[in-house]
Each structure stands twice: as structure tokens, then as C-alpha cells.
Design a protein around this motif. Structure first.
Motif, PDB file in Angstrom:
ATOM      1  N   THR A  13       8.859 -11.638  40.932  1.00  0.00           N
ATOM      2  CA  THR A  13       9.429 -11.818  39.601  1.00  0.00           C
ATOM      3  C   THR A  13      10.735 -12.597  39.723  1.00  0.00           C
ATOM      4  OG1 THR A  13      10.719  -9.775  39.672  1.00  0.00           O
ATOM      5  CG2 THR A  13       8.432  -9.598  38.883  1.00  0.00           C
ATOM      6  N   ALA A  14      11.419 -12.806  38.620  1.00  0.00           N
ATOM      7  CA  ALA A  14      12.681 -13.549  38.629  1.00  0.00           C
ATOM      8  C   ALA A  14      13.827 -12.757  39.252  1.00  0.00           C
ATOM      9  CB  ALA A  14      13.053 -13.982  37.215  1.00  0.00           C
ATOM     10  N   LEU A  15      13.659 -11.440  39.403  1.00  0.00           N
ATOM     11  CA  LEU A  15      14.665 -10.604  40.052  1.00  0.00           C
ATOM     12  C   LEU A  15      14.061  -9.976  41.304  1.00  0.00           C
ATOM     13  CD1 LEU A  15      16.242  -8.639  37.055  1.00  0.00           C
ATOM     14  CD2 LEU A  15      17.252 -10.528  38.321  1.00  0.00           C
ATOM     15  N   PRO A  16      14.733 -10.090  42.444  1.00  0.00           N
ATOM     16  CA  PRO A  16      14.213  -9.439  43.647  1.00  0.00           C
ATOM     17  C   PRO A  16      14.304  -7.920  43.540  1.00  0.00           C
ATOM     18  CG  PRO A  16      16.362 -10.425  44.075  1.00  0.00           C
ATOM     19  CD  PRO A  16      15.972 -10.816  42.684  1.00  0.00           C
ATOM     20  N   ALA A  72      15.909  -1.020  42.833  1.00  0.00           N
ATOM     21  CA  ALA A  72      16.556  -1.907  41.874  1.00  0.00           C
ATOM     22  C   ALA A  72      15.848  -3.254  41.814  1.00  0.00           C
ATOM     23  CB  ALA A  72      18.017  -2.129  42.253  1.00  0.00           C
ATOM     24  N   ALA A  73      15.850  -3.840  40.620  1.00  0.00           N
ATOM     25  CA  ALA A  73      15.514  -5.241  40.414  1.00  0.00           C
ATOM     26  C   ALA A  73      16.850  -5.874  40.057  1.00  0.00           C
ATOM     27  CB  ALA A  73      14.496  -5.403  39.286  1.00  0.00           C
ATOM     28  N   PHE A  74      17.428  -6.656  40.994  1.00  0.00           N
ATOM     29  CA  PHE A  74      18.829  -7.057  40.842  1.00  0.00           C
ATOM     30  C   PHE A  74      19.071  -8.411  41.493  1.00  0.00           C
ATOM     31  CE2 PHE A  74      23.349  -6.857  42.126  1.00  0.00           C
ATOM     32  CZ  PHE A  74      23.924  -6.578  40.883  1.00  0.00           C
ATOM     33  N   ASP A  75      19.865  -9.233  40.806  1.00  0.00           N
ATOM     34  CA  ASP A  75      20.284 -10.539  41.336  1.00  0.00           C
ATOM     35  C   ASP A  75      21.757 -10.459  41.727  1.00  0.00           C
ATOM     36  OD1 ASP A  75      20.083 -13.428  41.844  1.00  0.00           O
ATOM     37  OD2 ASP A  75      21.408 -13.578  40.090  1.00  0.00           O
ATOM     38  N   GLN A  76      22.043 -10.527  43.019  1.00  0.00           N
ATOM     39  CA  GLN A  76      23.427 -10.417  43.515  1.00  0.00           C
ATOM     40  C   GLN A  76      24.339 -11.484  42.914  1.00  0.00           C
ATOM     41  OE1 GLN A  76      24.891  -8.209  45.479  1.00  0.00           O
ATOM     42  NE2 GLN A  76      23.211  -7.127  46.452  1.00  0.00           N
ATOM     43  N   ALA A  77      23.855 -12.712  42.773  1.00  0.00           N
ATOM     44  CA  ALA A  77      24.700 -13.819  42.303  1.00  0.00           C
ATOM     45  C   ALA A  77      25.162 -13.622  40.859  1.00  0.00           C
ATOM     46  CB  ALA A  77      23.955 -15.142  42.443  1.00  0.00           C
ATOM     47  N   SER A  78      24.267 -13.229  39.973  1.00  0.00           N
ATOM     48  CA  SER A  78      24.624 -13.095  38.558  1.00  0.00           C
ATOM     49  C   SER A  78      25.055 -11.671  38.185  1.00  0.00           C
ATOM     50  CB  SER A  78      23.436 -13.498  37.680  1.00  0.00           C
ATOM     51  OG  SER A  78      22.366 -12.573  37.844  1.00  0.00           O
ATOM     52  N   GLY A  79      24.700 -10.690  39.018  1.00  0.00           N
ATOM     53  CA  GLY A  79      25.014  -9.299  38.705  1.00  0.00           C
ATOM     54  C   GLY A  79      24.110  -8.697  37.655  1.00  0.00           C
ATOM     55  N   THR A 135      18.534  -3.926  36.944  1.00  0.00           N
ATOM     56  CA  THR A 135      18.281  -2.539  36.554  1.00  0.00           C
ATOM     57  C   THR A 135      18.023  -1.725  37.805  1.00  0.00           C
ATOM     58  OG1 THR A 135      17.317  -3.205  34.443  1.00  0.00           O
ATOM     59  CG2 THR A 135      16.716  -1.028  35.250  1.00  0.00           C
ATOM     60  N   TYR A 136      18.506  -0.473  37.806  1.00  0.00           N
ATOM     61  CA  TYR A 136      18.225   0.417  38.935  1.00  0.00           C
ATOM     62  C   TYR A 136      17.626   1.724  38.427  1.00  0.00           C
ATOM     63  CZ  TYR A 136      21.980   3.719  37.953  1.00  0.00           C
ATOM     64  OH  TYR A 136      22.747   4.684  37.362  1.00  0.00           O
ATOM     65  N   VAL A 137      16.925   2.407  39.327  1.00  0.00           N
ATOM     66  CA  VAL A 137      16.424   3.760  39.111  1.00  0.00           C
ATOM     67  C   VAL A 137      16.729   4.540  40.382  1.00  0.00           C
ATOM     68  CG1 VAL A 137      14.416   5.226  38.709  1.00  0.00           C
ATOM     69  CG2 VAL A 137      14.548   2.973  37.625  1.00  0.00           C
ATOM     70  N   HIS A 153      18.568   9.029  37.451  1.00  0.00           N
ATOM     71  CA  HIS A 153      19.359   8.221  36.532  1.00  0.00           C
ATOM     72  C   HIS A 153      19.003   6.753  36.693  1.00  0.00           C
ATOM     73  CE1 HIS A 153      22.313   7.284  39.824  1.00  0.00           C
ATOM     74  NE2 HIS A 153      22.003   8.507  40.199  1.00  0.00           N
ATOM     75  N   SER A 154      19.220   6.007  35.626  1.00  0.00           N
ATOM     76  CA  SER A 154      18.961   4.572  35.645  1.00  0.00           C
ATOM     77  C   SER A 154      19.873   3.897  34.631  1.00  0.00           C
ATOM     78  CB  SER A 154      17.493   4.270  35.325  1.00  0.00           C
ATOM     79  OG  SER A 154      17.181   4.663  34.017  1.00  0.00           O
ATOM     80  N   ALA A 155      20.057   2.607  34.836  1.00  0.00           N
ATOM     81  CA  ALA A 155      20.846   1.798  33.905  1.00  0.00           C
ATOM     82  C   ALA A 155      20.550   0.330  34.174  1.00  0.00           C
ATOM     83  CB  ALA A 155      22.347   2.066  34.058  1.00  0.00           C
ATOM     84  N   SER A 156      20.881  -0.484  33.200  1.00  0.00           N
ATOM     85  CA  SER A 156      20.761  -1.934  33.323  1.00  0.00           C
ATOM     86  C   SER A 156      22.137  -2.554  33.167  1.00  0.00           C
ATOM     87  CB  SER A 156      19.833  -2.492  32.240  1.00  0.00           C
ATOM     88  OG  SER A 156      18.529  -2.014  32.400  1.00  0.00           O
ATOM     89  N   THR A 157      22.282  -3.778  33.654  1.00  0.00           N
ATOM     90  CA  THR A 157      23.535  -4.512  33.481  1.00  0.00           C
ATOM     91  C   THR A 157      23.249  -5.996  33.278  1.00  0.00           C
ATOM     92  OG1 THR A 157      25.698  -5.056  34.432  1.00  0.00           O
ATOM     93  CG2 THR A 157      23.869  -4.803  35.985  1.00  0.00           C
TER      94      THR A 157
END
Length: 137
Positions: free
Chosen positions: A25-28, A52-59, A62-64, A84-88
Motif C-alpha cells: 500500500t502507500a504506507l509501509p 502500524a501503517a506509517f510513513d516516517q518522512a511525512s509522519g 495509524t497504529y494499533v 489502543h489505536s490512533a491516527s495522525t
């Protein structure tokens, strides 16, 4: 009841675990284990399975996380699990979820239920709180 405290991340260890077959996907997507220590009305330690599906460069991402806690909430000692989970979008926390796993409590925390939350202060202090009941399943 409410119990609050602060926590420190003692270790964050990425894993090589990948789903098979992998879908790109677009997020690793990554998996890690975390160890934390807690102080205050929430006192003890936890071990965490973190995805997590997260892009280090852009920040952006989402994590679980599924945590196994050992210690005390407002003086009640035992163990339990919470998720717990959240998106940014890079500078915020949104779509937050926090829940104690029913049936997971032991000792004085047997029958624990409820929720809570996490926050990070501007100075980097990590805060946690649990809004919980004891005795019910």
C-alpha cells in the motif's frame, strides 16, 4: 474510578514479521515490541505488540497496540490487557480508541473493565489514564 500516570518507553524493537501474501500500500506496515514503565496512580510495566501503517518522512499513519500490564491502578495490584489505536496526519492524534480487554484482569484487578487514553505533552511527557470499574466482566 480514574487512575493516571506517566510512562517511559524502555525499548522499541522492530520485527521482521510480514503478512503472507504481502499487500503493498502507500504506507509501509511494520510490527514491533515495546516495553514501558509507568509511574503515578498507574505504576508498573507493560509489554506491547505494536503494528502500524506509517510513513516516517511525512509522519502520517495509524497504529494499533495490544498491551499486557503488570502493576497497580490506584493501589489495586494485578495484571490485565488493554488495546489502543490512533491516527495522525503528522502533527495531531485523531480517531483514538482505548479499551481494557474484558476478562483479562487478575488478582485485585480481576473483573476490570473500562477505557482510558494517552497523551503526549509539548515537553515530551507521555501520559496515560484509565477510567475503570472492578468486579464486572
Amino acid at each position: 474510578m480514574r487512575a493516571s500516570g506517566t510512562f517511559t518507553v524502555n525499548s522499541f524493537v522492530p520485527s521482521e514479521l510480514k503478512p503472507e501474501p504481502e499487500v503493498v500500500t502507500a504506507l509501509p506496515v511494520g510490527v514491533a515490541t515495546i516495553v514501558k514503565t509507568f509511574e503515578g496512580e498507574v505504576a508498573g510495566r507493560s509489554t506491547t505488540l505494536f503494528t502500524a501503517a506509517f510513513d516516517q518522512a511525512s509522519g502520517v499513519g495509524t497504529y494499533v497496540a495490544m498491551e499486557s500490564f503488570e502493576g497497580a491502578l490506584a493501589g489495586h495490584e494485578g495484571t490485565f490487557n488493554f488495546v489502543h489505536s490512533a491516527s495522525t496526519s503528522g502533527s495531531d492524534r485523531a480517531h483514538e480508541f482505548f479499551s481494557i480487554a474484558p476478562g483479562s484482569g487478575t488478582a485485585a484487578l480481576a473483573g476490570i473493565g473500562g477505557g482510558g487514553g494517552l497523551a503526549v505533552d509539548e515537553d515530551g511527557t507521555h501520559r496515560i489514564w484509565f477510567d475503570f470499574e472492578l468486579g464486572g466482566q
